[in-house]
Write a protein that holds these residues in place. Structure first.
Motif, mmCIF file in Angstrom:
data_model
loop_
_atom_site.group_PDB
_atom_site.id
_atom_site.type_symbol
_atom_site.label_atom_id
_atom_site.label_comp_id
_atom_site.label_asym_id
_atom_site.label_seq_id
_atom_site.Cartn_x
_atom_site.Cartn_y
_atom_site.Cartn_z
ATOM 1 N N ARG A 1 -33.462 4.993 25.135
ATOM 2 C CA ARG A 1 -34.057 4.074 24.154
ATOM 3 C C ARG A 1 -35.120 4.741 23.301
ATOM 4 N NH1 ARG A 1 -33.465 0.033 28.245
ATOM 5 N NH2 ARG A 1 -35.597 0.420 28.994
ATOM 6 N N ARG A 2 -35.669 5.845 23.766
ATOM 7 C CA ARG A 2 -36.670 6.548 22.959
ATOM 8 C C ARG A 2 -36.048 7.178 21.715
ATOM 9 N NH1 ARG A 2 -38.937 8.119 28.096
ATOM 10 N NH2 ARG A 2 -37.820 10.103 28.037
ATOM 11 N N HIS A 3 -34.730 7.306 21.683
ATOM 12 C CA HIS A 3 -34.054 7.988 20.577
ATOM 13 C C HIS A 3 -33.306 7.048 19.644
ATOM 14 C CE1 HIS A 3 -34.949 11.824 22.498
ATOM 15 N NE2 HIS A 3 -34.512 11.317 23.642
ATOM 16 N N THR A 4 -33.422 5.750 19.845
ATOM 17 C CA THR A 4 -32.700 4.808 18.995
ATOM 18 C C THR A 4 -33.418 3.474 18.961
ATOM 19 O OG1 THR A 4 -30.591 3.647 18.636
ATOM 20 C CG2 THR A 4 -31.231 4.069 20.913
ATOM 21 N N GLN A 5 -33.230 2.755 17.847
ATOM 22 C CA GLN A 5 -33.757 1.396 17.758
ATOM 23 C C GLN A 5 -32.732 0.371 18.221
ATOM 24 O OE1 GLN A 5 -35.339 1.858 13.497
ATOM 25 N NE2 GLN A 5 -36.730 0.391 14.441
ATOM 26 N N ALA A 6 -31.528 0.829 18.536
ATOM 27 C CA ALA A 6 -30.509 -0.090 19.031
ATOM 28 C C ALA A 6 -30.943 -0.656 20.385
ATOM 29 C CB ALA A 6 -29.172 0.632 19.170
ATOM 30 N N ARG A 7 -30.536 -1.880 20.640
ATOM 31 C CA ARG A 7 -30.898 -2.532 21.905
ATOM 32 C C ARG A 7 -29.862 -2.180 22.961
ATOM 33 N NH1 ARG A 7 -32.956 -5.670 17.896
ATOM 34 N NH2 ARG A 7 -35.069 -6.471 18.279
ATOM 35 N N ILE A 8 -30.185 -1.195 23.757
ATOM 36 C CA ILE A 8 -29.261 -0.701 24.775
ATOM 37 C C ILE A 8 -29.926 -0.756 26.142
ATOM 38 C CG2 ILE A 8 -28.021 0.794 23.163
ATOM 39 C CD1 ILE A 8 -29.622 3.157 24.257
ATOM 40 N N GLY A 9 -29.119 -0.981 27.173
ATOM 41 C CA GLY A 9 -29.612 -0.947 28.538
ATOM 42 C C GLY A 9 -30.741 -1.913 28.802
ATOM 43 N N LEU A 10 -30.630 -3.137 28.299
ATOM 44 C CA LEU A 10 -31.724 -4.097 28.440
ATOM 45 C C LEU A 10 -31.757 -4.777 29.802
ATOM 46 C CD1 LEU A 10 -31.628 -5.801 24.925
ATOM 47 C CD2 LEU A 10 -32.880 -3.758 25.658
ATOM 48 N N GLY A 11 -30.664 -4.705 30.518
ATOM 49 C CA GLY A 11 -30.632 -5.335 31.837
ATOM 50 C C GLY A 11 -30.331 -6.822 31.753
ATOM 51 N N ARG A 12 -30.433 -7.496 32.882
ATOM 52 C CA ARG A 12 -30.119 -8.922 32.952
ATOM 53 C C ARG A 12 -31.137 -9.649 33.821
ATOM 54 N NH1 ARG A 12 -24.164 -9.630 35.074
ATOM 55 N NH2 ARG A 12 -25.037 -8.237 36.682
ATOM 56 N N ALA A 13 -31.311 -10.915 33.501
ATOM 57 C CA ALA A 13 -32.049 -11.828 34.369
ATOM 58 C C ALA A 13 -31.094 -12.975 34.650
ATOM 59 C CB ALA A 13 -33.324 -12.319 33.695
ATOM 60 N N GLY A 14 -30.374 -12.875 35.755
ATOM 61 C CA GLY A 14 -29.284 -13.815 36.007
ATOM 62 C C GLY A 14 -28.151 -13.539 35.033
ATOM 63 N N SER A 15 -27.781 -14.522 34.228
ATOM 64 C CA SER A 15 -26.721 -14.336 33.239
ATOM 65 C C SER A 15 -27.273 -14.119 31.835
ATOM 66 C CB SER A 15 -25.801 -15.564 33.223
ATOM 67 O OG SER A 15 -26.542 -16.734 32.883
ATOM 68 N N ALA A 16 -28.586 -13.951 31.712
ATOM 69 C CA ALA A 16 -29.209 -13.825 30.399
ATOM 70 C C ALA A 16 -30.009 -12.530 30.314
ATOM 71 C CB ALA A 16 -30.115 -15.021 30.136
ATOM 72 N N LEU A 17 -30.566 -12.284 29.124
ATOM 73 C CA LEU A 17 -31.450 -11.140 28.940
ATOM 74 C C LEU A 17 -32.766 -11.381 29.660
ATOM 75 C CD1 LEU A 17 -31.080 -10.366 25.112
ATOM 76 C CD2 LEU A 17 -30.325 -8.899 26.993
ATOM 77 N N PRO A 18 -33.448 -10.318 30.080
ATOM 78 C CA PRO A 18 -34.806 -10.494 30.592
ATOM 79 C C PRO A 18 -35.684 -11.153 29.527
ATOM 80 C CG PRO A 18 -33.990 -8.302 31.104
ATOM 81 C CD PRO A 18 -32.989 -8.920 30.184
ATOM 82 N N THR A 19 -36.673 -11.897 29.965
ATOM 83 C CA THR A 19 -37.494 -12.681 29.039
ATOM 84 C C THR A 19 -38.118 -11.827 27.945
ATOM 85 O OG1 THR A 19 -38.009 -14.262 30.795
ATOM 86 C CG2 THR A 19 -39.480 -14.229 28.877
ATOM 87 N N ARG A 20 -38.635 -10.655 28.296
ATOM 88 C CA ARG A 20 -39.294 -9.816 27.299
ATOM 89 C C ARG A 20 -38.338 -9.436 26.181
ATOM 90 N NH1 ARG A 20 -40.020 -4.181 26.703
ATOM 91 N NH2 ARG A 20 -39.039 -3.768 28.715
ATOM 92 N N HIS A 21 -37.132 -9.018 26.534
ATOM 93 C CA HIS A 21 -36.170 -8.598 25.517
ATOM 94 C C HIS A 21 -35.651 -9.785 24.714
ATOM 95 C CE1 HIS A 21 -36.317 -4.560 26.982
ATOM 96 N NE2 HIS A 21 -35.833 -4.868 28.179
ATOM 97 N N ARG A 22 -35.543 -10.934 25.343
ATOM 98 C CA ARG A 22 -35.123 -12.123 24.605
ATOM 99 C C ARG A 22 -36.168 -12.506 23.557
ATOM 100 N NH1 ARG A 22 -31.576 -16.259 24.924
ATOM 101 N NH2 ARG A 22 -32.288 -18.320 24.222
ATOM 102 N N LEU A 23 -37.441 -12.417 23.917
ATOM 103 C CA LEU A 23 -38.498 -12.722 22.962
ATOM 104 C C LEU A 23 -38.531 -11.694 21.833
ATOM 105 C CD1 LEU A 23 -41.368 -13.786 25.393
ATOM 106 C CD2 LEU A 23 -39.960 -15.270 23.948
ATOM 107 N N GLU A 24 -38.289 -10.433 22.159
ATOM 108 C CA GLU A 24 -38.245 -9.399 21.127
ATOM 109 C C GLU A 24 -37.104 -9.655 20.147
ATOM 110 O OE1 GLU A 24 -37.880 -5.864 23.394
ATOM 111 O OE2 GLU A 24 -40.052 -5.642 23.759
ATOM 112 N N LEU A 25 -35.956 -10.093 20.665
ATOM 113 C CA LEU A 25 -34.819 -10.400 19.813
ATOM 114 C C LEU A 25 -35.128 -11.587 18.895
ATOM 115 C CD1 LEU A 25 -31.856 -9.663 19.167
ATOM 116 C CD2 LEU A 25 -31.168 -11.341 20.898
ATOM 117 N N GLN A 26 -35.778 -12.606 19.433
ATOM 118 C CA GLN A 26 -36.142 -13.756 18.614
ATOM 119 C C GLN A 26 -37.152 -13.366 17.532
ATOM 120 O OE1 GLN A 26 -37.490 -16.488 21.649
ATOM 121 N NE2 GLN A 26 -35.469 -17.436 21.862
ATOM 122 N N ALA A 27 -38.083 -12.476 17.871
ATOM 123 C CA ALA A 27 -39.058 -12.018 16.876
ATOM 124 C C ALA A 27 -38.381 -11.229 15.768
ATOM 125 C CB ALA A 27 -40.135 -11.167 17.557
ATOM 126 N N ALA A 28 -37.387 -10.394 16.134
ATOM 127 C CA ALA A 28 -36.658 -9.618 15.133
ATOM 128 C C ALA A 28 -35.853 -10.530 14.215
ATOM 129 C CB ALA A 28 -35.740 -8.614 15.823
#
Length: 266
Positions: free
Chosen positions: A19-46
């Motif tokens: 991830r240090r070499h790209t702005q693409a959202r890769i390897g974000l992981g999961r929280a159950g069947s969804a994105l982790p809260t931090r990454h979900r909030l980042e996506l909403q902000a974007a």
């Protein structure tokens, strides 16, 4: 120790390194069947930043004030407001009739009154234009050979790329460079595009007749210096060959990119 293999990096460490070499959202992981809260909030902000970029009004004064001593002209497209602009792309490609009549043109009225006209168009991201258009214009004009005739910079509201064809035809410019706010994505809401067209004809010039430099937005995208070097090479070749588009190749990576004597704007 000798003979002992180094431990394999964990999945988290591996993805963090990538991830240090790209702005693409890769390897974000999961929280159950969804994105982790931090990454979900980042996506909403974007997503919010992208919407803001599309709907934020263009302020020509921001660009004009960043070009001290450079003559500017303000025009509008045939789209009367932002909603119409988004719903009717065709109107964003045409000049307002009243504004067309006020564009500067040499008294002789020849097609080659100017070598180039720069058109700053809000496009789909006024933020990109506010941040990057003026520095790029300064970097390009500093590299143009002495003697190039540069028209006053045209600041165009509710404008798309093809509006530059109308502007160049109206002022009598041999070529046009349209600096336009590109469509925002989930990783960039401030990307500037530069479109070069030689001898544009309103209603007839197509995308195949243009050369494009995209993602101009330092420090994460193309730098002003690199973009200016590439664009200047293309402009000089366009002037020599009298064409742009698919038949004009960008070979700037193999050519010198040192600045030449600055070209004075009128």
């Amino acid at each position: 120790m000798d003979g002992v293999a180094a431990p394999e990096p964990s999945d988290a460490a591996l993805w963090a390194g990538l991830r240090r070499h790209t702005q693409a959202r890769i390897g974000l992981g999961r929280a159950g069947s969804a994105l982790p809260t931090r990454h979900r909030l980042e996506l909403q902000a974007a997503h919010a930043a992208a919407r803001d970029a599309v709907h934020s009004p263009f302020d020509p004064d921001v660009v004009a004030s960043a070009l001290p001593g450079v003559p500017t002209v303000r025009v509008r497209s045939a789209a009367p407001d932002r909603l119409t602009y988004l719903q009717r792309p065709d109107l964003g490609r045409r000049l307002d009739d009243v504004d067309r009549a006020h564009l500067p043109r040499d008294t002789c009225g020849a097609w080659d009154d100017w070598d180039v006209v720069f058109v700053v168009a809000d496009g789909l991201s006024s933020r990109a234009v506010h941040d990057h258009a003026a520095p790029l214009i300064r970097a390009v004009t500093a590299r143009l050979p002495a003697g190039w005739r540069v028209a006053p910079v045209v600041l165009a509201e509710q404008a798309r790329v093809a509006l530059g064809d109308d502007v160049a035809h109206a002022v009598g410019a041999a070529m046009v460079v349209v600096l336009v706010g590109e469509r925002p994505g989930m990783s960039a809401a401030d990307s500037l595009g530069a479109y070069l067209t030689y001898a544009p004809r309103p209603g007839h010039t197509t995308d195949a007749d243009r050369n494009c430099l995209s993602n101009i937005r330092p420090p994460l995208g193309l730098s002003y210096e690199t973009a200016a070097a590439k664009l200047t090479v293309l402009m000089r070749r366009a002037r020599e060959l009298r064409l742009t588009g698919v038949n004009l190749k960008d070979d700037s990576d193999t050519l010198p990119t040192a600045p030449t004597a600055p070209t004075k704007l009128p």
